[in-house]
Write an enzyme that holds these catalytic residues in place. Sequence first.
Site, PDB file in Angstrom:
ATOM      1  N   ARG A  27      48.600  17.106  56.694  1.00 26.23           N
ATOM      2  CA  ARG A  27      49.036  18.170  55.530  1.00 26.23           C
ATOM      3  C   ARG A  27      50.338  18.465  55.385  1.00 26.23           C
ATOM      4  O   ARG A  27      50.641  19.213  54.696  1.00 26.23           O
ATOM      5  CB  ARG A  27      47.848  19.515  55.899  1.00 26.23           C
ATOM      6  N   GLY A 100      49.825  27.492  51.172  1.00 21.83           N
ATOM      7  CA  GLY A 100      49.735  28.077  49.775  1.00 21.83           C
ATOM      8  C   GLY A 100      51.212  28.598  49.293  1.00 21.83           C
ATOM      9  O   GLY A 100      52.265  28.302  50.138  1.00 21.83           O
ATOM     10  N   GLU A 479      49.420   1.842  40.119  1.00 20.65           N
ATOM     11  CA  GLU A 479      49.229   1.968  41.627  1.00 20.65           C
ATOM     12  C   GLU A 479      50.221   1.232  42.372  1.00 20.65           C
ATOM     13  O   GLU A 479      50.575   1.897  43.485  1.00 20.65           O
ATOM     14  CB  GLU A 479      47.656   1.892  41.728  1.00 20.65           C
ATOM     15  N   GLU A 486      56.511   5.127  47.148  1.00 14.93           N
ATOM     16  CA  GLU A 486      56.451   6.151  47.954  1.00 14.93           C
ATOM     17  C   GLU A 486      56.465   5.600  49.550  1.00 14.93           C
ATOM     18  O   GLU A 486      56.974   6.451  50.379  1.00 14.93           O
ATOM     19  CB  GLU A 486      55.052   6.805  48.031  1.00 14.93           C
TER      20      GLU A 486
END
Length: 606
Positions: A27, A100, A479, A486
Site C-alpha cells: 500500500r 486517506g 497496457e 512504470e
Amino acid sequence: MCGIVGAIGNQACSPLLLDALKRLEYRGYDSSGIVTLDGATFDLRRAVGKLVNLDAVLTQNPLSGTVGIGHTRWATHGGVSEMNAHPHVASDRVAIVHNGIIENYRPIRARLIEQGHTFASDTDSEVLAHLFVEAFDAGLDPSQAMQKVLAEIRGAYAFAAIAQDFPDVIMVARNASPLAIGLGDDGSYIGSDATALAHLTRKVLYLKDHDYALVRADGVDIFLSDGTPANRETVIVAASPGMIDKGGYRHFMEKEIHEQPDAILNSLAGMTGDDGRISAKMSREQLQAIDGIVMLAAGTSHYASQVARYWIEGLAKTPVSCEIASEYHYRNPVTTGFTTAIAISQSGESLDTLKAMRHAGLCGLSTIGLVNVEGSTIAREADAVLPTHAGPEIGVASTKAFTAQLTVLISFAVALAEAKGHIDAARADTIHDQLQALPGLVGKTLNLFDHIRPIAHQLKNARSTIYLGRGHLFPVAMEGALKLKELSYIHAEGFASGEMKHGPIALIEDDLPVVALLAADELMEKAASNLKEASARGGRIILIADERAVRDIDFEADIITVPAVDPLLAPIVLTIPVQILAYLTALDKGTDVDQPRNLAKSVTVE
Ligand code: F6R
C-alpha cells in the site's frame, strides 16, 4: 493507499505490528513507523524508505508496550521524510495513523495553530492528533471526542488514534478508505485489510463508511458518527496463505508472470458451471436483462475493460462504455441506456473505482464487482461478484491479475452472447474449448524469456517508445506502454496503429523503438501496413506476433513469435511477451521491479 495497523492486548505489540505492516507494504513504501503506549508514555520509531529500514531501527532500539499503532506511507501531503512519516504524536498525548486525505485540513490546521497547537509535520493527517487533544482538553471521553472530530473533518480516511489519557482503547473510524477490525484470543487488532491480520486472527469485522469504533483488548464497540450504537457482522475470513514468498524467483513479478497459466485456469474454472459450460453465475433471465454496460476501472484494469468491450460488443451485441473511474462520477454521466456497471479491480479497493461504482448504483444501475481480493470493499458493496482467481498479486505492476480479468471477461461475454441468442451453444462451447487450451499456450509463451533478453537489453537505453496495436490489441498496446513506463521509467505511449497517420507518426525518428502487436486477424494486413509506415521513417520495430502473422513481414524487425492462437484470444497470449519485455528491460536497467518508485499497489486516495 498507506497501510494502517493497530494492536491492543496482553502481549508486546511491536513485533505483531511490524509483521502486519509487512503484509501491507503493497500500500506504500515511502516511510513507515510504529508508536506504542508503554505505561503512560509514547515510544515512537520511524524510518524513511522501505520497511526493512524500520525493521533495522526496531532491532537496534526495540519498543515495548501492549498497545500500539503503525503505518506504512504513500506520500500525499508533505514530502518523503521522517518528519512526515506516521505515526504523528500531538502534545505527547495523542498518536494517530491515517490512510486517506483530510481535504479540509488547511482551515483546521490554521485554527489550531492560532489556538497554540504546534505542528511537527507538513501532512494533512496531523490535524487528527491535534483535534483529539483539543477534544480531550474540553473534557470529552473517547466516544464524544470521536463524534466531534468526525463532525469537523472532510475527506477519505481510515485512521486509528491512541491517547495517553485512555490507554485501554484504540479509536478508529473510516470513510471510503478500508478498515478491518480483528478479534483475537489475546487481544484486538486493526488493519487496512484482513490479510494484514491473518497472523493474528481470522475473526474480522468491517466498519461501514462514517462508522467509528472503540477497540479494546477484549472486544469492540461500534457507533454511527453521531454516537448511535451499531452492529456489524463478524465474519471468519479464509485461511491466509501465510507470508507469501518469491518461490525461488528473483522478483514477485517474475513469479506472477509464471503463475499465469494457473491464474487463467482457476479463473476459467470460476466461470464454468456445474454442467461444464461457460457461466456468468447468473440466470439466463438476469443476463437477458443486461442492456448496456458501463465498465469502471483504473490503470491496467481499465485496459482489461477496453479489451472486453471488443468481446462484449462483438459477441453479445451489447453496448459497452469504458470509463476511467476517476473521471466517471465527476462528470455526472448520462446513464440512460445502461442497465449494468462492472467495476473491475484487482485489489477491490481502488477508491476511484469504488466511488464510480457507488455512483452507478445510485443512478439505478445494477453493479457487478470483478475483483481478485475476496472480501474487498468493492466485492462487499457490489450487487454481484465475478471473482478472478489469480491468487495474491504482490508485485506492484499488475500481471496475472490482468490476464485473469481478461479470462473472466471473455467468459462473461460468451455467457451473455449465448443468453441473448447472438451465438449458439456450439459456438459457446468452441470458445470454451479454446479457453481451456489457453493455459498451455501461455505456458509455451513463457519460454520466450531468453529470446526477449537481448531485445530488452537494447530497449533499456531508449528515452521514449511507442506501442502499437489495432482492434482489441490496441488496449494491450496501452497496457504494454504502462508496464514499460512504470517499471523502467522509460517514456512509452500506446497508440491504435491506424491512428498513427493522424499525428503521432511525427514522433517517429531514427531508431525510435516501436513495439508492435500483430495477430492473424482481419486487421492483420492493415496493421502490418501501419508498421511498414513506421519502419520506413526509421522506427526500430519490435514485433510481437502470432506465428501466422509473421510470415509476410517484409520490413526489418526484432520478432517475438507466439504460438498460433485464435484471434479472439490473441490479447491474452500477446500480453505475456509484453510483460516479459517490460520486466527484463527494468531488470537490465536495475530499477526496483516489485516496488517501482512513487507507486503503491492499492490506491485508496482520489
Ligand atoms: C499497473 C497497475 C495499476 C492498477 C490500478 C488499478 O500495473 O497495477 O494501473 O491496475 O491502480 O488497481 P486495481 O485493479 O487494484 O483497482
